[in-house]
Design a protein around this motif. Structure first.
Motif, PDB file in Angstrom:
ATOM      1  N   GLN A 134       0.846  -1.184   0.000  1.00 13.18           N
ATOM      2  CA  GLN A 134       0.000   0.000   0.000  1.00 13.18           C
ATOM      3  C   GLN A 134       0.882   1.233   0.000  1.00 13.18           C
ATOM      4  O   GLN A 134       1.821   1.323   0.777  1.00 13.18           O
ATOM      5  N   ARG A 136       1.398   5.011   0.824  1.00 12.23           N
ATOM      6  CA  ARG A 136       0.869   6.017   1.738  1.00 12.23           C
ATOM      7  C   ARG A 136       1.848   7.178   1.842  1.00 12.23           C
ATOM      8  O   ARG A 136       3.052   6.994   1.702  1.00 12.23           O
ATOM      9  N   THR A 138       2.647  10.804   4.341  1.00 11.01           N
ATOM     10  CA  THR A 138       2.356  11.498   5.590  1.00 11.01           C
ATOM     11  C   THR A 138       2.201  12.971   5.270  1.00 11.01           C
ATOM     12  O   THR A 138       3.047  13.562   4.590  1.00 11.01           O
ATOM     13  N   THR A 143      -1.905  10.157   7.801  1.00 11.55           N
ATOM     14  CA  THR A 143      -1.456   9.267   6.747  1.00 11.55           C
ATOM     15  C   THR A 143      -2.545   9.221   5.682  1.00 11.55           C
ATOM     16  O   THR A 143      -3.705   8.946   5.986  1.00 11.55           O
ATOM     17  N   LEU A 144      -2.159   9.523   4.447  1.00 10.28           N
ATOM     18  CA  LEU A 144      -3.101   9.486   3.327  1.00 10.28           C
ATOM     19  C   LEU A 144      -2.760   8.325   2.416  1.00 10.28           C
ATOM     20  O   LEU A 144      -1.596   8.088   2.112  1.00 10.28           O
ATOM     21  N   GLN A 145      -3.778   7.622   1.974  1.00  9.77           N
ATOM     22  CA  GLN A 145      -3.611   6.548   1.002  1.00  9.77           C
ATOM     23  C   GLN A 145      -3.404   7.178  -0.378  1.00  9.77           C
ATOM     24  O   GLN A 145      -4.132   8.087  -0.760  1.00  9.77           O
TER      25      GLN A 145
END
Length: 163
Positions: A134, A136, A138, A143-145
């Motif tokens: 995944q 991600r 910061t 934390t954003l996908q």
């Protein structure tokens, strides 16, 4: 909130030569189907060069106001027609999100949705192949996908943003 005023104010923060009509580029087609026609698209490579910024950055920035929730979407887009290197993508998108935060003051809009996007053509080269798969970033303590789509697929932008 006056949507046209918000987008006009955003457009004015960039050099006219950095404003483009498409998110496509770098050998990667991005389709704007189902994205509101009132939008601002910035060629971030050009804008960084004009501002003499040297850090890694993504290829495009897209701003639009969603017609139903009225949120401003700030979408940094990294384009890779070939395989994308995980660490490179993360660094470019994190730097681009920091740039957006400097350019877009919070009071410009009630809510800003930050949606980092990667469009790739031949997969992702993982730093740790056995680790989590995944992407991600910061940003502002959260934390954003990273939303991932394929270059050239029909409705690829709306697909990653809205499902």
């Amino acid at each position: 909130m006056n949507q046209n005023k918000v987008l006009r104010d955003l457009r004015a923060r960039f050099d006219d030569s950095s404003i483009v009509n498409s998110c496509s580029g770098e050998g990667c087609n991005v389709y704007m189907d189902d994205i509101p026609p009132e939008r601002v698209i910035v060629n971030l490579e050009r804008e960084f060069d004009l501002q003499q910024k040297t850090e890694k950055r993504c290829d495009r920035l897209l701003f639009f106001i969603h017609p139903t929730d009225n949120n401003l979407y700030a979408v940094p887009i990294e384009l890779k027609s070939g395989a994308a290197r995980e660490s490179d993508v993360i660094e470019k998108l994190e730097n681009s999100l920091k740039f957006i935060a400097q350019i877009v003051p919070t009071p410009i809009c009630s809510r800003i949705v930050y949606a980092p996007v990667l469009f790739e053509g031949r997969g992702i080269k993982w730093t740790n192949p056995k680790g989590t798969r995944q992407l991600r970033v910061t940003f502002r303590g959260s934390t954003l996908q990273i939303l991932v789509g394929r270059c050239g697929r029909t409705r690829n932008l709306a697909g990653v943003l809205f499902g």
